[in-house]
Write a protein that holds these residues in place. Structure first.
Motif, PDB file in Angstrom:
ATOM      1  N   TYR A   1       0.978  -1.307  -0.114  1.00 51.29           N
ATOM      2  CA  TYR A   1       0.165  -0.076  -0.165  1.00 51.29           C
ATOM      3  C   TYR A   1       1.095   1.236  -0.274  1.00 51.29           C
ATOM      4  N   TYR A   2       1.849   1.205   0.763  1.00 57.99           N
ATOM      5  CA  TYR A   2       2.792   2.434   0.752  1.00 57.99           C
ATOM      6  C   TYR A   2       3.258   2.576  -0.698  1.00 57.99           C
TER       7      TYR A   2
ATOM      8  N   SER B   1       2.202   1.718  -3.337  1.00 60.74           N
ATOM      9  CA  SER B   1       1.201   2.234  -4.462  1.00 60.74           C
ATOM     10  C   SER B   1       0.797   3.783  -4.482  1.00 60.74           C
ATOM     11  N   ARG B   2       1.035   4.289  -3.013  1.00 64.13           N
ATOM     12  CA  ARG B   2       0.712   5.748  -2.713  1.00 64.13           C
ATOM     13  C   ARG B   2       1.842   6.578  -3.101  1.00 64.13           C
TER      14      ARG B   2
ATOM     15  N   ALA C   1       0.577   6.753   5.009  1.00 64.68           N
ATOM     16  CA  ALA C   1       0.934   6.607   3.470  1.00 64.68           C
ATOM     17  C   ALA C   1       0.203   7.855   2.532  1.00 64.68           C
ATOM     18  N   GLU C   2      -1.236   8.134   3.123  1.00 64.88           N
ATOM     19  CA  GLU C   2      -1.836   8.954   2.597  1.00 64.88           C
ATOM     20  C   GLU C   2      -1.523  10.368   2.986  1.00 64.88           C
TER      21      GLU C   2
ATOM     22  N   HIS D   1       1.622  11.085   1.073  1.00 72.48           N
ATOM     23  CA  HIS D   1       1.335  11.399  -0.480  1.00 72.48           C
ATOM     24  C   HIS D   1       0.845  12.684  -0.640  1.00 72.48           C
TER      25      HIS D   1
END
Length: 173
Positions: free
Chosen positions: A75-76, A78-79, A138-139, A142
């Protein structure tokens, strides 16, 4: 650059994204190579049963691997990964993690943390608390890379996630 990296933030960063890379990288390859040959496999089994230092290292490795989570790491990626090269590297590292887990399982001849059910339980109980923090972190990272507004608020929130994850992982911070 790479020359300015220091061990503590390097290890801390890999722990924050739940890959735990410095604790296991290379181990899976070494264990697999040894386990694939009867003579060295026998030596490893003897070391595990007769050498407390080696057994303790394998127990610690087992604990670290139980804390690693390739889905969180993905997930990290992907962001935050901004190149095909980084995405390829992430996939390779998650594959190496899988190989390491398999090799340790072959050596221990038991499910992960079978000899330490309290640790297995403690790690599983923390996941519902740390997993949302990882998603939020992560968000936030980003947004800090892509937005200029509310940088102070985003940085403050990021610090909260860092602290929460460190507390939840219980071996970093």
């Amino acid at each position: 650059g790479i020359g300015s990296l220091r061990a503590i933030p390097w290890v801390f960063a890999w722990t924050q994204i739940r890959l735990m890379l410095p604790a296991w990288l290379g181990t899976g390859h070494a264990l697999t190579a040894a386990l694939d040959h009867p003579e060295s496999c026998s030596v490893l089994q003897d070391m595990l049963s007769q050498w407390p230092f080696f057994a303790a290292i394998m127990d610690m490795l087992e604990m670290v691997l139980a804390k690693a989570d390739p889905e969180v790491t993905a997930y990290y990626e992907s962001r935050l990964a901004d190149s095909d090269e980084l995405i390829t590297l992430g996939c390779d590292l998650r594959q190496r993690l899988r190989v390491t887990r398999e090799a340790l399982g072959r050596l221990m001849q038991a499910p992960p943390l079978a000899a330490n059910p309290d640790m297995r339980w403690a790690i599983s109980v923390r996941h519902p608390y740390t997993d949302p923090l990882h998603l939020l972190q992560a968000e936030l990272m980003h947004r800090l890379r892509t937005e200029q507004a509310d940088v102070t608020v985003l940085e403050s929130a990021l610090m909260v996630t860092i602290t929460g994850i460190a507390a939840g992982m219980r071996n970093t911070g």
